[in-house]
Design an enzyme around this catalytic site. Structure first.
Site, PDB file in Angstrom:
ATOM      1  N   HIS A 244     -13.056  -4.885   0.871  1.00 60.78           N
ATOM      2  CA  HIS A 244     -12.525  -4.126   2.016  1.00 60.78           C
ATOM      3  C   HIS A 244     -11.001  -4.009   1.932  1.00 60.78           C
ATOM      4  O   HIS A 244     -10.334  -3.891   2.971  1.00 60.78           O
ATOM      5  CB  HIS A 244     -12.915  -4.762   3.356  1.00 60.78           C
ATOM      6  CG  HIS A 244     -14.358  -5.160   3.457  1.00 60.78           C
ATOM      7  ND1 HIS A 244     -15.339  -4.299   3.847  1.00 60.78           N
ATOM      8  CD2 HIS A 244     -14.971  -6.345   3.161  1.00 60.78           C
ATOM      9  CE1 HIS A 244     -16.515  -4.917   3.821  1.00 60.78           C
ATOM     10  NE2 HIS A 244     -16.320  -6.160   3.393  1.00 60.78           N
TER      11      HIS A 244
ATOM     12  N   SER B 213      12.449  11.274  -7.615  1.00 66.39           N
ATOM     13  CA  SER B 213      12.419  12.251  -6.533  1.00 66.39           C
ATOM     14  C   SER B 213      13.722  13.042  -6.574  1.00 66.39           C
ATOM     15  O   SER B 213      14.753  12.519  -6.977  1.00 66.39           O
ATOM     16  CB  SER B 213      12.281  11.523  -5.199  1.00 66.39           C
ATOM     17  OG  SER B 213      12.873  12.273  -4.169  1.00 66.39           O
TER      18      SER B 213
ATOM     19  N   LYS C 290      13.283   6.352  -5.514  1.00 63.88           N
ATOM     20  CA  LYS C 290      11.876   6.588  -5.845  1.00 63.88           C
ATOM     21  C   LYS C 290      11.565   6.546  -7.336  1.00 63.88           C
ATOM     22  O   LYS C 290      12.340   6.985  -8.164  1.00 63.88           O
ATOM     23  CB  LYS C 290      11.430   7.963  -5.310  1.00 63.88           C
ATOM     24  CG  LYS C 290      11.390   8.078  -3.815  1.00 63.88           C
ATOM     25  CD  LYS C 290      10.250   7.323  -3.170  1.00 63.88           C
ATOM     26  CE  LYS C 290       8.928   8.025  -3.341  1.00 63.88           C
ATOM     27  NZ  LYS C 290       8.809   9.224  -2.518  1.00 63.88           N
TER      28      LYS C 290
ATOM     29  N   GLU D  67      -1.493   9.849 -10.207  1.00 68.31           N
ATOM     30  CA  GLU D  67      -1.921  10.771  -9.140  1.00 68.31           C
ATOM     31  C   GLU D  67      -2.540  12.042  -9.724  1.00 68.31           C
ATOM     32  O   GLU D  67      -3.527  12.562  -9.193  1.00 68.31           O
ATOM     33  CB  GLU D  67      -0.731  11.135  -8.255  1.00 68.31           C
ATOM     34  CG  GLU D  67      -0.257   9.973  -7.409  1.00 68.31           C
ATOM     35  CD  GLU D  67       1.094  10.270  -6.773  1.00 68.31           C
ATOM     36  OE1 GLU D  67       1.122  10.555  -5.571  1.00 68.31           O
ATOM     37  OE2 GLU D  67       2.113  10.231  -7.487  1.00 68.31           O
TER      38      GLU D  67
END
Ligand code: ARG
Length: 456
Positions: free
Chosen positions: A156, A277, A283, A290
């Site tokens: 979980h 970024s 970043k 992704e």
């Protein structure tokens, strides 16, 4: 434009209809297979006396020249041709004259396209299997490097029990191993030749399909001509296998995205496999992971597309089947790219083992082990459970962990606690005690690595 099939009709079709009907802009990538198939066909026909030896030699020479000229770029595809099969035959006839027109005997484009795509996918499977095996090896190497690095295991997405990062990574290695096996199964079922099924019913010529198939390293031939020209199961099966493979990469990607976040801080991806970024200087984005996760959707889409094209098609060939190729090509291209990028990303990924260990400690995943320790000292489990719970609450209130409590603090809860408590709740011990077959102990991780490596 006049068509090679002009006869029954004038062959003059509307340009819009021509463009709509044409598949050369995507099936041109099968030119090698198309030519290989034609060379084998000429050889079979000569063997059976359907064409002369002399014709066979001229055809073979012409086909090999076309092959070389397409490879070198000397010959360009004519986008006005209907498909790759027509194009090759057209050039052959232009170059060789009458003999070129003898090639398309005892076959049809229906069995020819089925042949080309099987040959094409067979070699794609070999390439993809290689790439999966490379990734599998990378994952196993990483697992070995981190076979004793402790991290929390989750259910979980809540911290549950300590595992090693090596054990965690090997879970993906086993998935990849199944992917390689699935691809091999698919290849074996695909490796039958449809050539000689002709348009749909076989042929009146005395052909030798088995001989022709053996020239192209097939294990046998399709035994029903209707099935041979209509079957695209091998494409569906391959796309299913690729969809499963991408599902694995996508789950792995999701882990990498989570692990590389500040919140987890479990891994550091290399600069060469991350992006920055444009406005936020801090970043370092896991774009590769992704994108792999995102591209999984495309591959699922390709599978659904093919299943839907085939659904409801009566036997035998229908032009709908020309729609099989773009999705299949897209899937194999996508998977190959994803595998290569993913491999580079994993090979250069470093674990932040200190953060992993701290996360494992903060989860109090050894609270049960402390209770068990008290039981061994003679305290009934219910009371031990309560003491352990109080100790956890105390640690949370004082921002510490069980391993770091001084002995006096333990004694405040029970005089029976001794110096050996630290060993009992040591996370490494907790890991090592989970030595059941397939469990997370270091020895078990080593055993898994040995099995996986024995097949590499
Ligand atoms: N371009 C066609 C395809 O991809 C080749 C087979 C055409 N056969 C035919 N009878 N029209 O399916």
């Amino acid at each position: 434009m006049a068509k090679m099939w002009a006869g029954r009709t004038s062959g003059d079709t509307d340009t819009l209809a021509d463009d709509f009907n044409s598949s050369i802009h995507f099936d041109c990538r099968m030119f090698r297979q198309d030519i290989q198939g034609s060379i084998a066909h000429a050889a079979m026909m000569a063997k059976k006396g359907i064409i002369s030896q002399q014709d066979k030699e001229e055809l073979t020479e012409g086909l090999l020249d076309i092959f070389a000229d397409l490879e070198s770029g000397k010959l360009e595809f004519d986008m006005g041709a209907e498909d790759i099969h027509m194009f090759v035959e057209q050039v052959l006839t232009e170059r060789k004259g009458e003999v070129g027109k003898r090639l398309h005997t005892a076959r049809s484009r229906n069995d020819q396209v089925a042949l080309d795509i099987r040959l094409y996918l067979r070699s794609e499977i070999d390439e993809i299997s290689e790439l999966v095996s490379t990734l599998l090896k990378t994952v196993v190497d990483k697992a070995e490097e981190y076979k004793a690095a402790i991290m929390p295991g989750y259910t979980h997405l809540q911290r549950a029990q300590p595992v090693t990062f090596g054990h965690y990574l090997l879970a993906y290695a086993w998935m990849l191993r199944r992917d390689v096996q699935r691809l091999a199964d698919c290849r074996a079922r695909m490796n039958l030749s449809p050539i000689g099924c002709c348009a749909l019913a076989g042929t009146t010529y005395d052909t030798d399909r088995v001989f022709e198939a053996s020239l192209m390293d097939f294990d046998g031939v399709c035994m029903n001509s209707l099935d041979g020209v209509s079957d695209r199961d091998f494409g569906v099966e391959l796309l299913s296998d690729l969809a499963i493979l991408m599902m694995h990469l996508s789950r792995f990607s999701e882990e990498v995205v989570l692990w590389s976040s500040w919140e987890f801080g479990f891994v550091e991806l290399s600069d060469s496999f991350t992006t920055g970024s444009s406005i936020m200087p801090q970043k370092k984005n896991p774009d590769m992971a992704e994108l792999v996760r995102g591209k999984t959707g495309r591959v699922y889409g390709d599978l659904m597309g093919l299943l839907t094209v085939l659904k409801g098609l009566p036997l035998a060939y229908n032009k709908d089947m020309q729609e099989d190729k773009e999705g299949i090509f897209d899937a194999v291209d996508t998977v190959k790219m994803c595998l290569q990028v993913f491999n580079g990303m994993i090979a250069t990924m470093k674990a932040r083992t200190g953060n992993m260990k701290r996360a494992a400690q903060k989860g109090f995943i050894n609270a049960t082990d402390f209770a068990d320790y008290l039981v061994k000292k003679g305290i009934p489990f219910r009371s031990a459970y309560k003491i352990s719970g109080e100790a956890v609450a105390w640690c949370i209130a004082h921002d510490t962990v069980l391993e770091e409590l001084p002995l006096e603090q333990y004694k405040a809860w029970s005089e029976l606690v001794e110096e050996d408590v630290y060993e009992a709740i040591d996370l490494m011990n907790c890991v090592q005690l989970r030595s059941s077959l397939g469990g997370t102990s270091v020895e078990n991780v080593e055993k898994q690595i040995e099995i996986l490596r024995s097949e590499m």
